[in-house]
Scaffold this motif. Structure first.
Motif, PDB file in Angstrom:
ATOM      1  N   ASP A  75      23.130 102.005  67.810  1.00 12.11           N
ATOM      2  CA  ASP A  75      22.835 100.966  66.826  1.00 12.11           C
ATOM      3  C   ASP A  75      22.956 101.536  65.411  1.00 12.11           C
ATOM      4  OD1 ASP A  75      22.076  98.305  66.140  1.00 12.11           O
ATOM      5  OD2 ASP A  75      20.042  99.055  65.696  1.00 12.11           O
ATOM      6  N   ASN A  76      22.439 102.743  65.203  1.00  7.75           N
ATOM      7  CA  ASN A  76      22.570 103.396  63.892  1.00  7.75           C
ATOM      8  C   ASN A  76      24.038 103.662  63.559  1.00  7.75           C
ATOM      9  OD1 ASN A  76      19.816 103.393  63.521  1.00  7.75           O
ATOM     10  ND2 ASN A  76      19.549 105.477  64.296  1.00  7.75           N
ATOM     11  N   PHE A  77      24.819 104.075  64.563  1.00  2.72           N
ATOM     12  CA  PHE A  77      26.247 104.309  64.356  1.00  2.72           C
ATOM     13  C   PHE A  77      26.941 103.022  63.908  1.00  2.72           C
ATOM     14  CE2 PHE A  77      30.468 103.839  66.285  1.00  2.72           C
ATOM     15  CZ  PHE A  77      31.150 104.799  65.563  1.00  2.72           C
ATOM     16  N   LYS A  78      26.637 101.904  64.574  1.00  2.00           N
ATOM     17  CA  LYS A  78      27.274 100.635  64.202  1.00  2.00           C
ATOM     18  C   LYS A  78      26.912 100.247  62.772  1.00  2.00           C
ATOM     19  CE  LYS A  78      25.978  97.734  67.344  1.00  2.00           C
ATOM     20  NZ  LYS A  78      25.796  96.652  68.298  1.00  2.00           N
ATOM     21  N   LYS A  79      25.651 100.408  62.400  1.00  2.00           N
ATOM     22  CA  LYS A  79      25.225 100.072  61.036  1.00  2.00           C
ATOM     23  C   LYS A  79      25.913 100.964  60.011  1.00  2.00           C
ATOM     24  CE  LYS A  79      20.676  98.321  62.332  1.00  2.00           C
ATOM     25  NZ  LYS A  79      19.227  98.616  62.323  1.00  2.00           N
ATOM     26  N   ARG A  80      25.978 102.263  60.298  1.00  2.00           N
ATOM     27  CA  ARG A  80      26.611 103.208  59.378  1.00  2.00           C
ATOM     28  C   ARG A  80      28.108 102.917  59.248  1.00  2.00           C
ATOM     29  NH1 ARG A  80      24.709 107.452  61.569  1.00  2.00           N
ATOM     30  NH2 ARG A  80      26.435 107.840  62.988  1.00  2.00           N
ATOM     31  N   ASN A  81      28.742 102.599  60.375  1.00  2.00           N
ATOM     32  CA  ASN A  81      30.172 102.290  60.372  1.00  2.00           C
ATOM     33  C   ASN A  81      30.461 101.022  59.574  1.00  2.00           C
ATOM     34  OD1 ASN A  81      32.827 102.702  61.018  1.00  2.00           O
ATOM     35  ND2 ASN A  81      32.682 101.765  63.034  1.00  2.00           N
ATOM     36  N   ALA A  82      29.623 100.005  59.728  1.00  2.00           N
ATOM     37  CA  ALA A  82      29.809  98.761  58.973  1.00  2.00           C
ATOM     38  C   ALA A  82      29.634  99.014  57.477  1.00  2.00           C
ATOM     39  CB  ALA A  82      28.825  97.702  59.463  1.00  2.00           C
ATOM     40  N   LYS A  83      28.654  99.834  57.122  1.00  2.00           N
ATOM     41  CA  LYS A  83      28.425 100.149  55.706  1.00  2.00           C
ATOM     42  C   LYS A  83      29.615 100.913  55.121  1.00  2.00           C
ATOM     43  CE  LYS A  83      25.209 102.608  52.710  1.00  2.00           C
ATOM     44  NZ  LYS A  83      24.045 103.506  52.670  1.00  2.00           N
ATOM     45  N   GLU A  84      30.127 101.888  55.872  1.00  2.00           N
ATOM     46  CA  GLU A  84      31.281 102.659  55.400  1.00  2.00           C
ATOM     47  C   GLU A  84      32.511 101.780  55.264  1.00  2.00           C
ATOM     48  OE1 GLU A  84      31.656 105.833  58.209  1.00  2.00           O
ATOM     49  OE2 GLU A  84      29.988 106.968  57.340  1.00  2.00           O
ATOM     50  N   ARG A  85      32.687 100.840  56.189  1.00  2.00           N
ATOM     51  CA  ARG A  85      33.838  99.934  56.122  1.00  2.00           C
ATOM     52  C   ARG A  85      33.760  99.055  54.872  1.00  2.00           C
ATOM     53  NH1 ARG A  85      33.478  96.261  60.474  1.00  2.00           N
ATOM     54  NH2 ARG A  85      33.199  98.117  61.717  1.00  2.00           N
ATOM     55  N   GLU A  99      32.183  99.796  52.058  1.00  2.95           N
ATOM     56  CA  GLU A  99      32.448 100.663  50.914  1.00  2.95           C
ATOM     57  C   GLU A  99      33.937 100.972  50.783  1.00  2.95           C
ATOM     58  OE1 GLU A  99      30.036 104.131  51.370  1.00  2.95           O
ATOM     59  OE2 GLU A  99      28.167 103.048  50.969  1.00  2.95           O
TER      60      GLU A  99
END
Length: 191
Positions: free
Chosen positions: A67-77, A79
Motif C-alpha cells: 500500500d505504501n509502495f502504491k502511494k509513493r508510486n502515485a506521488k512520484e508519477r 511529480e
C-alpha cells in the motif's frame, strides 16, 4: 466405556494371553488422564498456531508495504508529470531571451534586411533546440497518402498522373517526437 465394551475388551485381552484389568479398581478413563500421544499433539497445535500468527503478521506487513509502495508510486508519477517538460522549457528559455532581444531591436532598426536576418537566426535556433529534444518534422510532400500519418483536408485533380494518390500540398506539417507521431500532417491529396 459401557459394560458391553468392557466385556469385549476383557475377552480380547484374555484371548491374547493378557491379564484382564480389574474393574473399578481406581481406574481412570482415557479422557481423564492425558496419554503420551496427546502431549505431542498439543505441542504441535501450539507450534502451528505460532506459525499461523507469524504468517499472518508477515502478510499484514506485506500488505501495508505494498500500500505504501502504491502511494509513493502515485506521488512520484504526479511529480514526474508536473516536471516532465522542465528540460524542454529550460532549453526554450534561451530562444525566448533571443526573441525579447529581437523585439527590442525591431523598435530601433531601420534596415529590413537586418530584421529579416535576426528573425531567421531566432527561428533557426528554435528549430535546432526542438530537434535536439527529439522533434522531427514529417516530410510528406509528393509522398503516397497514408491515413496513419496524414489527415486529408481536400482532394484536387492531380496536375500530373504521377501525383495521383500523393500529397500535393502540405497545409500543416506533421511532427515526430523521438520517432513517435505526435501530430498528423494536414495535406491536400491529388486524385
Amino acid at each position: 466405556m459401557t459394560d458391553k465394551e468392557k466385556d469385549l475388551q476383557t475377552e480380547r485381552q484374555e484371548a491374547n494371553g493378557q491379564k484382564a484389568p480389574e474393574a473399578n479398581a481406581g481406574e481412570q478413563t482415557a479422557a481423564e488422564q492425558p496419554t503420551a500421544a496427546e502431549q505431542p499433539v498439543e505441542n504441535e497445535v501450539e507450534k502451528k498456531q505460532q506459525e499461523l500468527n507469524e504468517i499472518r503478521d508477515k502478510y499484514l506487513r506485506l500488505v501495508a508495504e505494498f500500500d505504501n509502495f502504491k502511494k509513493r508510486n502515485a506521488k512520484e508519477r504526479i511529480e514526474l508529470m508536473q516536471t516532465a517538460n522542465k528540460e524542454v522549457i529550460l532549453a526554450l528559455l534561451d530562444v525566448v531571451d533571443d526573441v525579447d532581444r529581437a523585439t527590442k531591436q525591431l523598435e530601433t532598426a531601420t534596415d529590413i534586411n537586418v530584421i529579416k536576418d535576426g528573425v531567421m537566426l531566432v527561428f533557426n535556433k528554435l528549430k535546432s533546440t526542438l530537434q535536439s529534444k527529439g522533434l522531427k518534422p514529417m516530410e510528406s510532400l509528393h509522398k503516397e497518402f497514408d491515413a496513419d500519418l496524414h489527415e486529408a483536408i481536400t482532394e484536387i485533380p492531380a496536375p500530373s498522373d504521377d501525383l495521383k494518390g500523393k500529397v500535393i500540398d502540405d497545409l500543416q506539417k506533421g511532427y515526430y517526437l523521438n520517432d513517435k507521431l505526435i501530430r498528423h500532417a494536414r495535406v491536400v491529396v491529388g486524385k
